[in-house]
Design a protein around this motif. Structure first.
Motif, PDB file in Angstrom:
ATOM      1  N   LEU A   1      34.577 -22.382   0.291  1.00  0.00           N
ATOM      2  CA  LEU A   1      34.345 -21.559  -0.888  1.00  0.00           C
ATOM      3  C   LEU A   1      33.717 -20.248  -0.458  1.00  0.00           C
ATOM      4  CD1 LEU A   1      31.109 -22.741  -2.655  1.00  0.00           C
ATOM      5  CD2 LEU A   1      32.003 -23.977  -0.713  1.00  0.00           C
ATOM      6  N   ARG A   2      33.877 -19.259  -1.282  1.00  0.00           N
ATOM      7  CA  ARG A   2      33.352 -17.936  -0.949  1.00  0.00           C
ATOM      8  C   ARG A   2      31.828 -17.926  -1.004  1.00  0.00           C
ATOM      9  NH1 ARG A   2      37.240 -13.273  -3.672  1.00  0.00           N
ATOM     10  NH2 ARG A   2      39.211 -13.973  -2.709  1.00  0.00           N
ATOM     11  N   ALA A   3      31.264 -17.086  -0.190  1.00  0.00           N
ATOM     12  CA  ALA A   3      29.808 -16.943  -0.141  1.00  0.00           C
ATOM     13  C   ALA A   3      29.473 -15.464  -0.048  1.00  0.00           C
ATOM     14  CB  ALA A   3      29.224 -17.699   1.046  1.00  0.00           C
ATOM     15  N   ALA A   4      28.431 -15.085  -0.755  1.00  0.00           N
ATOM     16  CA  ALA A   4      28.043 -13.681  -0.751  1.00  0.00           C
ATOM     17  C   ALA A   4      27.445 -13.285   0.594  1.00  0.00           C
ATOM     18  CB  ALA A   4      27.060 -13.406  -1.885  1.00  0.00           C
ATOM     19  N   ARG A   5      26.414 -14.015   1.013  1.00  0.00           N
ATOM     20  CA  ARG A   5      25.740 -13.699   2.273  1.00  0.00           C
ATOM     21  C   ARG A   5      24.769 -14.811   2.583  1.00  0.00           C
ATOM     22  NH1 ARG A   5      22.792  -8.513  -0.457  1.00  0.00           N
ATOM     23  NH2 ARG A   5      22.123  -9.549  -2.351  1.00  0.00           N
ATOM     24  N   GLY A   6      24.105 -14.671   3.725  1.00  0.00           N
ATOM     25  CA  GLY A   6      23.118 -15.651   4.110  1.00  0.00           C
ATOM     26  C   GLY A   6      23.543 -16.432   5.334  1.00  0.00           C
ATOM     27  N   PRO A   7      22.658 -17.292   5.836  1.00  0.00           N
ATOM     28  CA  PRO A   7      23.008 -18.119   6.997  1.00  0.00           C
ATOM     29  C   PRO A   7      24.077 -19.144   6.655  1.00  0.00           C
ATOM     30  CG  PRO A   7      20.884 -18.779   6.093  1.00  0.00           C
ATOM     31  CD  PRO A   7      21.287 -17.531   5.373  1.00  0.00           C
TER      32      PRO A   7
ATOM     33  N   THR B   1      41.193 -19.340   5.745  1.00  0.00           N
ATOM     34  CA  THR B   1      42.139 -19.627   4.672  1.00  0.00           C
ATOM     35  C   THR B   1      42.008 -18.674   3.495  1.00  0.00           C
ATOM     36  OG1 THR B   1      40.624 -21.195   3.596  1.00  0.00           O
ATOM     37  CG2 THR B   1      42.094 -22.066   5.293  1.00  0.00           C
ATOM     38  N   ASP B   2      41.121 -17.675   3.600  1.00  0.00           N
ATOM     39  CA  ASP B   2      40.889 -16.733   2.506  1.00  0.00           C
ATOM     40  C   ASP B   2      40.814 -15.310   3.050  1.00  0.00           C
ATOM     41  OD1 ASP B   2      40.470 -15.765  -0.028  1.00  0.00           O
ATOM     42  OD2 ASP B   2      38.351 -16.306  -0.121  1.00  0.00           O
ATOM     43  N   ARG B   3      41.764 -14.958   3.886  1.00  0.00           N
ATOM     44  CA  ARG B   3      41.902 -13.596   4.420  1.00  0.00           C
ATOM     45  C   ARG B   3      40.641 -13.105   5.118  1.00  0.00           C
ATOM     46  NH1 ARG B   3      43.678 -10.781  -1.044  1.00  0.00           N
ATOM     47  NH2 ARG B   3      42.057 -12.235  -1.729  1.00  0.00           N
ATOM     48  N   GLY B   4      39.934 -14.045   5.744  1.00  0.00           N
ATOM     49  CA  GLY B   4      38.771 -13.670   6.529  1.00  0.00           C
ATOM     50  C   GLY B   4      37.557 -13.273   5.730  1.00  0.00           C
ATOM     51  N   LYS B   5      37.552 -13.541   4.423  1.00  0.00           N
ATOM     52  CA  LYS B   5      36.381 -13.200   3.612  1.00  0.00           C
ATOM     53  C   LYS B   5      35.238 -14.173   3.890  1.00  0.00           C
ATOM     54  CE  LYS B   5      38.896 -10.936  -0.122  1.00  0.00           C
ATOM     55  NZ  LYS B   5      39.114 -10.858  -1.596  1.00  0.00           N
ATOM     56  N   SER B   6      34.037 -13.715   3.697  1.00  0.00           N
ATOM     57  CA  SER B   6      32.868 -14.528   3.999  1.00  0.00           C
ATOM     58  C   SER B   6      32.844 -15.780   3.129  1.00  0.00           C
ATOM     59  CB  SER B   6      31.588 -13.726   3.762  1.00  0.00           C
ATOM     60  OG  SER B   6      30.446 -14.494   4.050  1.00  0.00           O
ATOM     61  N   GLY B   7      32.535 -16.912   3.761  1.00  0.00           N
ATOM     62  CA  GLY B   7      32.518 -18.162   3.017  1.00  0.00           C
ATOM     63  C   GLY B   7      31.718 -19.235   3.714  1.00  0.00           C
ATOM     64  N   SER B   8      31.531 -20.332   3.016  1.00  0.00           N
ATOM     65  CA  SER B   8      30.863 -21.516   3.548  1.00  0.00           C
ATOM     66  C   SER B   8      31.765 -22.718   3.316  1.00  0.00           C
ATOM     67  CB  SER B   8      29.498 -21.739   2.878  1.00  0.00           C
ATOM     68  OG  SER B   8      28.600 -20.701   3.211  1.00  0.00           O
TER      69      SER B   8
ATOM     70  N   ARG C   1      31.151 -21.040  -6.135  1.00  0.00           N
ATOM     71  CA  ARG C   1      30.928 -19.958  -5.175  1.00  0.00           C
ATOM     72  C   ARG C   1      29.472 -20.006  -4.751  1.00  0.00           C
ATOM     73  NH1 ARG C   1      32.772 -13.639  -5.858  1.00  0.00           N
ATOM     74  NH2 ARG C   1      31.878 -12.860  -3.894  1.00  0.00           N
ATOM     75  N   ARG C   2      29.234 -19.735  -3.490  1.00  0.00           N
ATOM     76  CA  ARG C   2      27.862 -19.800  -3.004  1.00  0.00           C
ATOM     77  C   ARG C   2      27.147 -18.486  -3.294  1.00  0.00           C
ATOM     78  NH1 ARG C   2      25.617 -20.527   3.247  1.00  0.00           N
ATOM     79  NH2 ARG C   2      23.532 -19.769   2.767  1.00  0.00           N
ATOM     80  N   TYR C   3      26.094 -18.575  -4.114  1.00  0.00           N
ATOM     81  CA  TYR C   3      25.259 -17.424  -4.415  1.00  0.00           C
ATOM     82  C   TYR C   3      23.902 -17.494  -3.710  1.00  0.00           C
ATOM     83  CZ  TYR C   3      28.613 -16.570  -8.162  1.00  0.00           C
ATOM     84  OH  TYR C   3      29.765 -16.317  -8.872  1.00  0.00           O
TER      85      TYR C   3
ATOM     86  N   PHE D   1      21.660 -24.022  -0.967  1.00  0.00           N
ATOM     87  CA  PHE D   1      23.065 -24.381  -1.154  1.00  0.00           C
ATOM     88  C   PHE D   1      23.280 -25.868  -0.881  1.00  0.00           C
ATOM     89  CE2 PHE D   1      27.437 -24.430   0.826  1.00  0.00           C
ATOM     90  CZ  PHE D   1      28.104 -24.418  -0.380  1.00  0.00           C
ATOM     91  N   LEU D   2      22.631 -26.383   0.159  1.00  0.00           N
ATOM     92  CA  LEU D   2      22.719 -27.819   0.447  1.00  0.00           C
ATOM     93  C   LEU D   2      22.083 -28.625  -0.674  1.00  0.00           C
ATOM     94  CD1 LEU D   2      23.464 -30.081   2.426  1.00  0.00           C
ATOM     95  CD2 LEU D   2      21.250 -29.736   3.531  1.00  0.00           C
ATOM     96  N   ALA D   3      21.017 -28.098  -1.277  1.00  0.00           N
ATOM     97  CA  ALA D   3      20.357 -28.802  -2.378  1.00  0.00           C
ATOM     98  C   ALA D   3      21.296 -28.959  -3.568  1.00  0.00           C
ATOM     99  CB  ALA D   3      19.098 -28.048  -2.785  1.00  0.00           C
ATOM    100  N   PHE D   4      22.014 -27.905  -3.938  1.00  0.00           N
ATOM    101  CA  PHE D   4      22.950 -28.021  -5.057  1.00  0.00           C
ATOM    102  C   PHE D   4      24.089 -28.980  -4.726  1.00  0.00           C
ATOM    103  CE2 PHE D   4      21.256 -23.865  -6.677  1.00  0.00           C
ATOM    104  CZ  PHE D   4      20.894 -24.339  -7.925  1.00  0.00           C
TER     105      PHE D   4
END
Length: 276
Positions: free
Chosen positions: A112-118, A125-132, A241-243, A250-253
């Motif tokens: 899934l897409r992710a804005a930023r972070g570790p 699979t998503d055109r190289g966009k940032s994700g987790s 989406r990871r915010y 993120f692991l908690a959710f």
């Protein structure tokens, strides 16, 4: 407000949560000050954020505590790994009632897409966009047994060993606790000889599709349960989406979503017992 809290946090879930939540810290031993917000109301607000996908600032005031209080409670419980322990407690209840089928487990992942972070990276699979990526192992009936997160560019095969090791020792109706499936199904992303050897050393039979030899469709007869669980996880809209900047949040959710899936099975069992 009471009806909403009781609907989001039923009595059975609240009893299990009280077994894992850390004790309340007394900030003013001498007394005085404002009354501390209740843990049940804060838990209901956290579950509302997880399932609705709203931001913390959009949290409804009907729960009682402010969104700042709810977020601080969520962050403190996440650092204490409350959600992982709550997931294990619910699995223990299911295992003691014989609701966990270890005969055939399945492993898979979802990006899934992710804005930023570790633990973020370019998603192939998503055109190289940032994700987790969320990795999971489920039992034969689709209940999540082990969860993990990584950057989206981490290969699925690298998550197999940590996930299998991460299965907690779970109670059984009879005999000792169990933490190893009898058989593990996987797609071609796990087609590596060293993983097969590693599973055999742990007494786990494997059924992993081989690249350029066999089709993954035949394994779909048994692997569909893990894909269904992925759709169940998507029921928590906070995972669309990871915010979260922090990986532990993120692991908690993800842990909250897995706990709700398992708890629904407990509620269904209780309803069937009452009808009988």
């Amino acid at each position: 407000m009471t009806d909403l809290v009781e609907r989001l946090v039923p009595d059975e879930l609240w009893v299990l949560f009280r077994r894992v939540v850390p004790p309340t810290e007394v900030m003013r031993p001498q007394g005085g000050g404002r009354r501390r917000a209740g843990d049940r109301e804060a838990l209901a607000a956290i579950i509302f954020v997880a399932t609705s996908g709203c931001t913390w600032r959009q949290l409804l005031p009907v729960f009682g505590p402010s969104w700042q209080t709810v977020y601080r409670r969520f962050a403190r419980w996440s650092r204490a790994r409350v959600w992982a322990r709550l997931h294990r407690v619910v699995l223990d209840e299911l295992g003691a009632r014989g609701e966990l089928d270890w005969s055939r487990c399945a492993i898979d992942s979802v990006s899934l897409r992710a804005a930023r972070g570790p633990l973020t990276g370019p998603n192939p699979t998503d055109r190289g966009k940032s994700g987790s990526k969320i990795h999971l192992i489920t039992g034969r009936n689709g209940l999540p047994l082990s969860l993990g997160i990584s950057a989206a560019n981490m290969h699925d095969s690298q998550g197999l060993q940590p996930l299998v090791r991460g299965i907690p020792p779970i109670r059984s109706p009879r005999g000792p606790r169990r933490r190893r499936p009898a058989k593990l199904h996987g797609d071609k992303g796990y087609d590596y000889d060293h993983l097969r050897r590693w599973l055999r050393t742990r007494g786990i039979r494997h059924r992993i599709a081989r690249k350029r030899i066999e089709s993954s469709q035949r394994l779909g007869r048994h692997r569909w349960v893990v894909e269904r669980t992925v759709s169940w996880l998507a029921g928590c809209r906070r995972l669309h989406r990871r915010y979260e900047r922090k990986a532990e949040h993120f692991l908690a959710f993800t842990g909250i979503a897995a706990t709700l899936i398992c708890h629904r099975r407990l509620v269904r069992m209780d309803g069937q017992n009452q009808s009988v």
